[in-house]
Motif scaffolding. Structure first.
Motif, PDB file in Angstrom:
ATOM      1  N   GLY A 957      13.278 -46.760 -40.916  1.00  0.00           N
ATOM      2  CA  GLY A 957      12.956 -47.891 -41.768  1.00  0.00           C
ATOM      3  C   GLY A 957      13.935 -49.027 -41.540  1.00  0.00           C
ATOM      4  N   PHE A 961      15.092 -52.783 -46.341  1.00  0.00           N
ATOM      5  CA  PHE A 961      14.272 -52.040 -47.294  1.00  0.00           C
ATOM      6  C   PHE A 961      14.943 -50.731 -47.704  1.00  0.00           C
ATOM      7  N   ARG A 965      15.391 -49.886 -51.499  1.00  0.00           N
ATOM      8  CA  ARG A 965      14.868 -48.634 -52.063  1.00  0.00           C
ATOM      9  C   ARG A 965      15.959 -47.860 -52.792  1.00  0.00           C
ATOM     10  N   GLU A1018       6.749 -50.843 -45.164  1.00  0.00           N
ATOM     11  CA  GLU A1018       7.815 -51.004 -46.154  1.00  0.00           C
ATOM     12  C   GLU A1018       7.604 -52.251 -47.003  1.00  0.00           C
ATOM     13  N   TRP A1021       4.984 -51.410 -49.436  1.00  0.00           N
ATOM     14  CA  TRP A1021       5.552 -50.582 -50.520  1.00  0.00           C
ATOM     15  C   TRP A1021       6.273 -51.450 -51.547  1.00  0.00           C
TER      16      TRP A1021
END
Length: 1389
Positions: A957, A961, A965, A1018, A1021
Motif C-alpha cells: 500500500g 494511506f 489507516r 486505497e 477505501w
C-alpha cells in the motif's frame, strides 16, 4: 661577636654574678636565682603603667621578658635553677603576673603550666585566677590587631592543655579520683562555659565586653583548636561533656514553661552565639552520637528545656541527615510512652516534635500533619487499648492550661481517631479545649480560612486574618477559575466568620476597573452562587459608585497610598539574603549556611504570610497558569529578590570553586525557600522570564536560572506537587521557545549552561543522576539548535578532541557562548551521554522541532534553511539506522514519519488556538511551509525513482494511506459529538495533505499488464469509509478532492499506451467500488468539463473517453428533464441519471417538477425511486447544513477550513458537510427545508401514482444485488441513520390506503418509529430539532418530539386497518435499536 654569642656571654656573666652574690649572702644560688627571676618578671609586668586588668604584654615588655627568659634557661641548664621552687614563688605573686608572661614561661619550657597548677594547695584561688585572666584574654583579643595572633595562640594553648589534662581517660569524672591538675582544668572550663551561658541568659549587647568574651570563648570549640591532640577521643569527650553542661545548665524551667514558651526558642530566635556553639559541638559528633547523647541526658538529668529545644532546632536546621533521626526518635519515644504510660517520654516526644515543626516543613512535618499522622488513624500508638486512650487524653487535657491557641485548634480540627464506644473521651477534651480558647478570646468560628496552624506566630485579629484570606482566595480563584473550596465550606459551616469578617474584607468599596479583575470575578461568582446577601451586595455596589470621589491624593498621582510600607518587609529579607551570599562567597563560613537559610525562611514567612494553601499540606497542589502567568506585586518582588540572590550566589561561588566543590548551598537554598506558595511564585516568575523575556536576560541571569532549574528538577521529590502535565525537567524544557532567531540563541545559551552545570556538578554521576537534573527534551533542543546554527556540529567530533567542561568559560565576564556550546558538544562526557537512546535526537524529534521554526524570523536565510533541511533529511537521518532514530535508508519511512508528525503538529496548533478561535482552523503558524515542501520533494522522488513501483504496490500500500489507516484505527469510534469532531478534524488534515501531493497518489500508475486499470483501492477505501461521511456535500465529495482525482486520472492516462481505455477502466471501477466519485463529477461538471476537454484535446488529440462522455450525457439528461425539450434517454445506470436529475433540480431551485417527472417513460421507475432517495438526502441536508442552498456550489463559494500556508491549496468551491450539530439558522434555511420537503412530496406523489413501492428505500442493506450497495455508498452514514426522521416528515403526504395494501408497510413503519425514538434518546436529532424550534415555518415539521407524537398516532390509527398478513413481519422488529446508539433503552409501542 654575634647576638647569640653576646646573649650567651651575658647569661654566663649574670650566672657568675649570682654565684658570687649567693656566696656572700650564704644562701643557695638556686634560691637567689629564683627570687631574682621572679622579682624581675613582676617588675616587667608592672612596668607598663597601664591599668592592672591586662593579660597581654606590650612590645617593650616582651623584649625585656625575652632577655630574662634566656637567662633563666641558662641558669636552668647549669643547675642554678629549681622548677619546683620557682613554681612556688610564682604562685605567691600570681596576681601580679600577666597571663602572657606565664604562657611564655610555658612556651620557653622554663616551667610548664601543669607544674604551676600543681603547686598551690588552694585549688579555688588557682581556678579564680585562671578564670579571671581567661575572661580578660577573650575580651582583649580583638582590641589590637598586632596582639590578635598572640592572643589566639595563647587561648588555643590553654584550652588544649585544659582538655588534655581534664579529659584523658584516666581523668574521667565518672572514673577514679581526678588529679589536682585535672580538677583545675575541668573547673576552669566549666566556669568559662557557665559564665558564657549566664551572659547569654541575661542578654548581650553586640560589641560589649561580655559579648566579645563569649564570642571568643565559643570560638575555641572548633577543629583546629583541638588539632594538636594525639587522640580523637579526648576532644570528643570534652565536646560531649560541654553539651551535657549546656543542656543541664540551671534546669529551672518546668515542662509547663516549655509548652508555653517554646515557640520563642526557634533557631531564628535563639541567640546566634548559642547556635554557633551548638554547630561547633555538632562538628565533632556524628548525628547518631548526638541523638544517643540527647537521650542519655534526658533520661538521667534534669534539663534546661530552653537549651534542649533550641539545640533540637539547630540540629534539624544544620544537620539535614539528622532530620530522619529526629523523626525516628520521636516515634520511639511515643511507642515507649504508650507501652508503659511513661509521662516523661510523652512530654519529650511532644516538645521535640513541636520544636522541629517550628523550623518549617522542609525539615519536619507541620505540627497538624505530625499529630494527624501519629494519632489520626487506626495504626496510631493510642489505638491499642482504652488505657492508652485515657493516657493520651489525660496528657492532652493536662496541657490545655498552658497550650498556645494554635495547638488547641490543631487538636480540634485534626482530632485523634477514637472508637465510637470511647467517643466521650474525645468530646470531653474538645469541650475543654474550646473553653480554653474562649478564655483566650480566640474563636474557632473566627479562625481564618487559610490560617497556618503550624506557625509560631500569635493569633491575629479576625479582620487582619480576613484580609489575608481574601488575598489568598483571590489567588486560588485566579489559578483555578472556581470558587475556592475553603470559601464554600466557610459559607456553610463557619458562617459567622464568613459573614462578619470575610465578606466585609472582600467587599471593601473601591473604584471598579473597566475590565473585571480577579476580585470582581470572584465577587460575581459568589453572587451567582447565592453566597452574598443581596442587601450586602447592593450596599457594596453603591459604595463603589461613589468611591471615585474619595480617592486619596497618592492614588490620584498613580502610586499606592502606603508605598512607603511596601519596601519595609523586604528590607530584612534582602539583608538576610546578603548575609547568605557573604557566607556562600567565603569558603570558611560553609558551616553557617543552614543558619542563614533559616533566617531567610523566617523573613519570607513574615513577608508572604502562611506558606500553606490549607491546613493540610500533604493534599495540596501548586496551580500554574502557563498561558497567562500572573503574580501579585508583592509575590513578584519576593520572587525577583530570590532569583536575583540565587544568580548572585552562583556567580560568587563559581569565582573560587567549580560546581562540584561549592558545597550543598544551592540544594539547601532550593529546599528552604521553595515552599508551597513560594514555589508557585518562583515557577510562575521562571515561566515569565524564560518563556517571554529570555532574550533580554543577562549572561549571569542565564547561568543562575539554568542552575536553579537543574536543582529544582533534582529536588522535585521533596517539593509540593505542581499541577502541570509534565514532569519537572520536561516542564522546564517546555518553557524554552526557539522559533525565532532571538529565542534560538537564548535557548542555546540556557541549554549550554544547564548541561555544563549538571556535568560539572556531578562529574562522576550516573546517567540516572543526570536525567534527574536534565530532561531528554532539553538535551534534544540543544542538539537541534547546535545542528541548525553551527555547521561544525554537523560533523562527528574528532576522537582527538579532549576538551574540558565549559562551565568556567561561561562564568567569565565576556563569555563566548558559541565557543562554549561547541566545547560542550565535543566534550567526551557529553558524547557518552548522547549514546543513551532516551536523549538521542531522532528523525521524529527533529521534525517536531523544525516545524516550530518561524521562517520569517529564522536565524537562517531561506537558502541556508533549505541546505540545512536537505542535510538533516538526506544526509543525516535518512541513512541512519532505525535503532539510532533514523530511517534505515528507506525514503518511504522518512515520508511516513514526516506525514505523521505534520498531522500531529496541525492538531497541536488547533489545540493551542482553540480558546482564541472557535472555527476549525488548524493553525496559523507558517513553520511547516518548508517541511511540507520537503515532503513533496520526497514524494516526487518516490514516484520517479526505483522505489516507485514499490511505493504503491498492493501488498504494502501507499505510505500515505498506511499512515492514515493506522491513525484512524487509533481514534475513538462511535457517533458522539466529540468522536465525530475529532475524526472530522483528522480527515480535514488528510484531505489537505492529499491535495498538496501529486494526484498520482489517488490514482496510481498503470500496471505493467495491460489493459488492467491503475489501482485506486486505497483512495476508494478512504472515500467510502471516511470522506463520504465527513468531507462531502451530501451525496457528492467537495470540489477540490474531485478535481484532484481527475488530475490523477489524466496522469495515469498519460502514462498508459491506451489512454481512453485506462480512463474507462478507472471510471468503470468507480461505478462498482466508489460511486460517489461519479456523482461528485456530475455535481461539479459545469466547472470540471471545460478543463477536462481542453486537457484531453491537447494531450491525446481525440474525443473524451466513453465513460467521460457518459457523465456529460447524464448531465444533459438532467437538464432536459426540467426543460420543455423532449427528454433524452437516460444514459448509464439509473442511479447515475437520477443523480444528474437531482442536481439539476437543486440548481433550478424550484418546485413544481411533478409534471416534468410524469413525462419520464414508464420503464424508468427505478430512476424515480433513486431520485426519491436523493431528494430524501437533500431534505436531510437542508436540516443539517445551515443555509444549504444559499451556499450551494451553483450560487456562492464556501469558506473552507484553513491550514498553515505550507499546506494551503487554492480554496475549493464547496466545503465539507457533516452531521455535526451547528448553530441553526432560520429564514433562508427554513425556506430551503420547506422547498426540499415539497420536492420529496412531488416525487413521492409520482411514485404512488405509478404504484411504485418506495418502502424499499427504508430497508436498504449492503447485500449484493439491488440498489442497497450503491445507494449506501452514495450518502453519508449520518444521513442514512436519520432516514426515520425523513420517513415521518413525509407523513402528511402518504397515501394511507395505498400503503396499507403493502405487506411491508407495517414492518417499515414500526421499524422507523423505533429507530426514531432511539435517535431521539441518543440526542442525534438535536441538529434538526434546533432548526424547527427557531423557524416558525417548520413548526411541526422538524420537531422530533412532535414528529414522534404524530408517528405514534399514525401507527395507532393504521395498525387496526392493516391486513392480517402485515403482522407476519412485525415480529422481526425488535424494540432494541439496530443502529447501536440506544444501548439498553427498552421501547414499547
Amino acid at each position: 661577636m654575634g647576638p647569640e654569642a653576646s646573649a650567651g656571654f651575658s647569661s654566663s656573666f649574670i650566672g657568675s654574678a649570682l654565684q658570687d652574690q649567693a656566696s656572700k649572702l650564704g644562701v643557695p644560688v638556686a634560691v637567689l636565682s629564683i627570687r631574682t627571676v621572679v622579682s624581675s618578671i613582676v617588675q616587667i609586668c608592672a612596668s607598663s603603667g597601664e591599668p592592672s586588668h591586662k593579660v597581654l604584654l606590650n612590645a617593650e615588655q616582651r623584649k625585656k621578658l625575652s632577655s630574662l627568659l634566656e637567662v633563666a634557661q641558662y641558669l636552668l641548664a647549669h643547675g642554678m635553677f629549681s622548677r619546683l621552687s620557682f613554681c612556688q614563688e610564682l604562685c605567691e605573686v600570681q596576681n601580679s603576673l600577666l597571663l602572657e608572661a606565664i604562657w611564655r614561661l610555658h612556651v620557653q619550657n622554663i616551667v610548664s603550666l601543669p607544674e604551676l597548677w600543681e603547686s598551690p594547695a588552694d585549688t579555688q584561688s588557682t581556678v579564680a585566677w585562671l578564670f579571671r585572666d581567661l575572661c580578660l584574654l577573650c575580651e582583649q583579643m580583638d582590641a589590637s590587631s598586632q596582639h590578635t595572633d598572640i592572643a589566639q595562640t595563647m587561648l588555643s594553648d590553654f584550652v588544649q592543655l585544659f582538655v588534655l589534662r581534664g579529659f584523658q581517660k584516666n581523668s574521667d569524672l565518672r572514673g577514679a579520683e581526678p588529679t589536682h591538675v585535672a580538677r583545675v582544668a575541668v573547673t576552669v572550663l566549666q566556669r568559662m562555659l557557665v559564665f558564657a551561658l549566664e551572659a547569654l541568659a541575661t542578654g548581650l549587647q553586640d560589641g560589649s565586653p561580655a559579648h566579645r568574651t563569649v564570642k571568643n570563648w565559643f570560638g575555641v570549640f572548633c577543629g583546629h583548636m583541638c588539632g594538636g591532640m594525639i587522640s580523637a577521643d579526648v576532644p570528643k569527650r570534652f565536646f560531649s561533656h560541654t553539651l551535657t553542661q549546656v543542656l543541664t545548665h540551671k534546669p529551672v524551667l518546668r515542662v509547663s514553661d516549655a509548652v508555653r514558651m517554646q515557640r520563642e526558642w526557634s533557631f531564628a530566635k535563639t541567640h546566634p552565639l548559642l547556635t554557633s556553639l551548638y554547630r561547633r559541638l555538632f562538628a565533632i559528633l556524628c548525628p547518631e552520637e548526638l541523638l544517643g547523647h540527647f537521650q542519655e541526658v534526658l533520661e538521667t538529668h534534669e534539663v534546661n528545656w530552653q537549651h534542649v529545644l533550641s539545640c533540637v532546632s539547630t540540629l534539624v536546621i544544620c544537620l539535614p541527615e539528622a532530620q530522619r533521626l529526629i523523626k525516628d526518635w520521636v516515634a520511639r519515644l511515643l511507642a515507649r510512652a504508650f507501652e508503659s504510660c511513661d509521662l516523661d517520654s510523652m512530654v519529650t516526644a511532644f516538645l521535640v516534635a513541636r520544636q522541629a515543626a517550628l523550623e518549617g516543613p522542609s525539615v519536619f512535618p507541620s505540627y497538624p500533619d505530625w499529630f494527624q499522622a501519629s494519632f489520626g488513624n487506626t495504626r496510631g500508638f493510642h489505638s491499642s487499648s482504652k488505657k492508652t486512650l485515657v493516657f493520651l487524653f489525660k496528657f492532652l487535657s493536662d496541657l490545655v492550661p498552658f497550650e498556645a491557641p494554635r495547638y488547641l485548634q490543631a487538636h480540634i480540627l485534626h482530632p485523634p481517631l477514637v472508637p465510637s464506644k470511647y467517643r466521650s473521651l474525645l468530646t470531653d477534651y474538645i469541650a475543654l479545649a474550646k473553653t480554653r480558647l474562649s478564655d483566650l478570646k480566640v474563636s474557632m468560628e473566627n479562625m481564618g480560612l487559610y490560617e497556618d496552624l503550624s506557625s509560631a506566630r500569635d493569633i491575629i485579629e479576625p479582620d487582619s486574618q480576613a484580609q489575608q484570606d481574601v488575598e489568598k482566595a483571590i489567588t486560588v480563584f485566579e489559578h483555578t477559575g472556581k470558587i475556592p473550596v475553603a470559601v464554600m465550606e466557610a459559607s456553610i459551616f463557619r458562617r459567622p466568620y464568613y459573614v462578619s469578617h470575610f465578606l466585609p474584607a472582600l467587599l471593601t468599596p473601591r473604584v471598579l476597573p473597566r475590565t473585571p479583575d480577579s476580585r470582581a470575578a470572584l465577587i460575581e461568582s459568589l453572587r451567582r452562587a447565592d453566597k452574598i446577601p443581596p442587601s450586602l451586595y447592593s450596599t457594596y455596589r453603591q459604595a463603589c459608585s461613589t468611591a471615585g470621589e474619595k480617592k486619596p491624593e497618592s492614588a490620584a498621582l498613580g502610586r499606592p497610598a502606603d508605598a512607603g510600607c511596601v519596601e519595609e518587609p523586604l528590607g530584612p529579607l534582602a539583608a538576610a539574603l546578603r548575609e547568605f551570599r557573604a557566607a556562600v562567597a567565603d569558603p570558611a563560613q560553609g558551616d553557617v549556611l543552614s543558619a542563614h537559610l533559616a533566617l531567610v525562611s523566617e523573613r519570607l514567612s513574615s513577608v508572604l504570610g502562611p506558606d500553606e494553601e490549607d491546613s493540610s499540606r500533604g493534599h495540596s497542589r501548586v496551580q500554574l497558569s502557563l498561558r497567562a502567568p500572573h503574580l501579585e506585586p508583592r509575590e513578584q518582588e519576593v520572587a525577583d529578590l530570590l532569583l536575583t540572590s540565587f544568580c548572585q550566589n552562583l556567580m560568587a561561588a563559581s569565582s573560587f570553586a567549580p560546581a562540584d566543590r561549592q558545597g550543598p548551598w544551592a540544594a539547601r537554598f532550593v529546599s528552604t525557600v521553595c515552599g508551597h506558595r513560594l514555589l508557585r511564585a518562583t515557577l510562575t516568575r521562571l515561566c515569565q522570564l524564560l518563556r517571554h523575556q529570555g532574550p533580554s536576560l543577562s549572561a549571569s541571569h542565564v547561568l543562575g536560572l539554568a542552575a536553579l532549574v537543574v536543582h529544582l528538577s533534582e529536588s522535585r521529590s521533596a517539593l509540593p506537587d505542581v499541577h502541570v502535565a509534565l514532569p519537572a525537567p520536561e516542564f522546564f524544557s517546555s518553557l524554552l521557545p526557539f522559533g525565532t532567531a532571538e529565542t534560538s540563541l537564548f535557548c542555546l545559551k540556557f541549554c549550554t549552561a544547564a548541561i555544563a552545570y549538571s556535568l560539572c556538578k556531578s562529574p562522576s554521576g550516573s546517567q540516572d543522576t543526570l536525567f534527574s537534573c536534565l530532561s531528554p527534551a532539553l538535551l534534544k533542543k540543544f542538539q537541534f539548535i547546535l545542528f541548525r546554527l553551527f555547521s561544525e556540529a554537523r560533523e562527528p567530533p574528532s576522537q582527538e578532541d579532549a576538551v574540558g567542561l565549559p562551565w568556567r568559560l561561561l562564568c567569565l565576564p565576556s563569555a563566548d557562548w558559541q565557543r562554549a556550546a561547541l566545547c560542550l558538544w565535543k566534550q567526551r562526557a557529553f558524547q557518552e551521554l548522547l549514546e543513551e537512546k532516551e536523549v538521542h535526537l531522532t528523525y521524529r524529534d527533529w521534525l517536531q522541532l523544525e516545524l516550530e521554526i518561524q521562517p520569517e524570523l529564522d536565524f537562517l536565510s531561506d537558502t541556508e534553511r533549505w541546505d540545512f533541511q536537505q542535510w538533516a533529511i538526506r544526509e543525516h537521518f535518512l541513512p541512519a539506522p532505525a535503532a539510532a532514530g533514523g530511517c534505515g535508508g528507506e525514503l518511504r519511512t522518512a515520508c511516513s514519519v514526516l506525514v505523521d508528525v505534520l498531522i500531529d503538529f496541525c492538531h497541536s496548533l488547533r489545540s493551542s488556538n482553540c480558546s482564541e478561535n472557535s472555527d476549525l482552523v488548524l493553525g496559523s503558524c507558517t513553520g511547516n511551509r518548508d517541511i511540507f515542501s520537503r515532503l513533496q520533494e520526497m514524494a516526487a522522488d518516490l514516484e520517479q525513482g526505483p522505489a516507485a513501483s514499490q511505493s504503491g504496490c498492493p501488498s504494502q500500500g501507499h505510505f500515505l494511506f498506511r499512515v492514515f489507516r493506522s491513525r484512524l484505527q487509533a481514534l475513538a469510534g462511535g457517533w458522539d459529538v466529540a468522536a465525530r469532531l475529532q475524526r472530522q478534524r483528522e480527515l480535514l488534515v488528510y484531505k489537505r495533505i492529499l491535495l498538496g501531493l501529486p494526484p498520482s497518489v489517488l490514482v496510481g500508475s498503470p500496471q505493467a499488464s495491460q489493459p488492467a486499470a491503475p489501482d485506486c483501492t486505497e483512495f476508494f477505501w478512504l472515500v467510502n469509509s471516511e470522506l463520504r461521511n465527513f468531507c462531502s456535500h451530501g451525496t457528492a465529495l467537495t470540489h477540490d478532492i474531485t478535481v484532484h482525482f481527475f488530475r490523477g486520472l489524466f496522469n495515469a492516462c498519460s502514462q498508459s499506451r491506451s489512454p481512453a481505455l485506462t480512463a474507462d477502466l478507472i471510471l468503470s471501477a468507480c461505478q462498482t467500488e466508489c460511486p460517489i466519485v461519479l456523482t461528485s463529477a456530475l455535481l461539479w461538471w459545469p466547472r470540471l468539463e471545460p478543463d477536462l476537454r481542453s486537457r484531453w484535446r491537447s494531450c491525446f488529440q481525440g474525443p473524451l473517453p466513453q465513460e467521460l462522455q457518459r457523465l456529460g450525457e447524464a448531465r444533459q439528461f438532467g437538464k432536459s428533464c426540467l426543460s420543455g425539450d423532449s427528454a433524452r434517454p437516460p444514459p448509464g445506470p439509473a442511479w447515475l441519471s437520477a443523480a444528474a436529475l437531482h442536481f439539476a433540480i437543486q440548481q433550478a431551485g424550484k418546485g413544481g417538477i411533478r409534471s416534468q417527472l410524469e413525462k419520464l417513460e414508464r420503464q424508468r421507475e427505478e430512476l424515480l425511486l433513486v431520485l426519491f432517495f436523493f431528494s430524501l438526502m437533500g431534505l436531510l441536508s437542508s436540516h443539517l447544513t445551515p443555509h444549504a442552498r444559499h451556499r450551494s456550489p451553483f450560487k456562492t463559494q464556501q469558506k473552507e477550513q484553513r491550514l498553515p500556508p505550507g499546506l494551503e491549496v487554492p480554496p475549493p468551491r464547496h466545503g465539507p458537510v457533516c452531521a455535526v450539530s451547528r448553530p441553526p439558522l432560520c429564514g433562508p434555511q427554513a425556506a430551503d427545508s420547506l422547498e426540499a420537503l415539497d420536492i420529496c412530496a412531488e416525487i413521492l406523489g409520482c411514485l404512488e401514482k405509478r404504484r411504485v413501492s418506495w418502502l424499499v428505500l427504508f430497508q436498504l442493506t449492503g447485500a449484493e444485488g439491488g440498489l442497497g450497495p450503491v445507494l449506501l455508498r452514495l450518502a453519508p452514514d449520518p444521513y442514512i441513520r436519520l432516514l426515520p426522521f425523513a420517513f415521518y416528515s413525509l407523513l402528511s403526504y402518504f397515501d394511507e390506503d395505498a400503503l396499507l395494501r403493502e405487506d411491508a408497510f407495517l414492518h417499515v413503519a414500526v421499524d422507523m418509529y423505533l429507530k426514531l425514538i432511539c435517535l431521539f434518546v441518543a440526542g442525534e436529532t438535536s441538529a434538526v430539532s434546533a432548526l424547527a424550534t427557531r423557524s416558525r415555518d417548520l413548526q411541526g415539521q422538524g420537531d422530533p418530539v412532535g414528529l414522534i407524537t404524530k408517528a405514534r398516532h399514525f401507527l395507532l390509527q393504521s395498525i387496526p386497518r392493516c391486513p392480517q398478513k402485515s403482522f407476519s413481519n412485525v415480529a422481526e422488529v425488535t424494540p432494541r435499536c439496530s443502529f447501536g446508539v440506544c444501548g439498553d433503552v427498552q421501547v414499547t409501542v
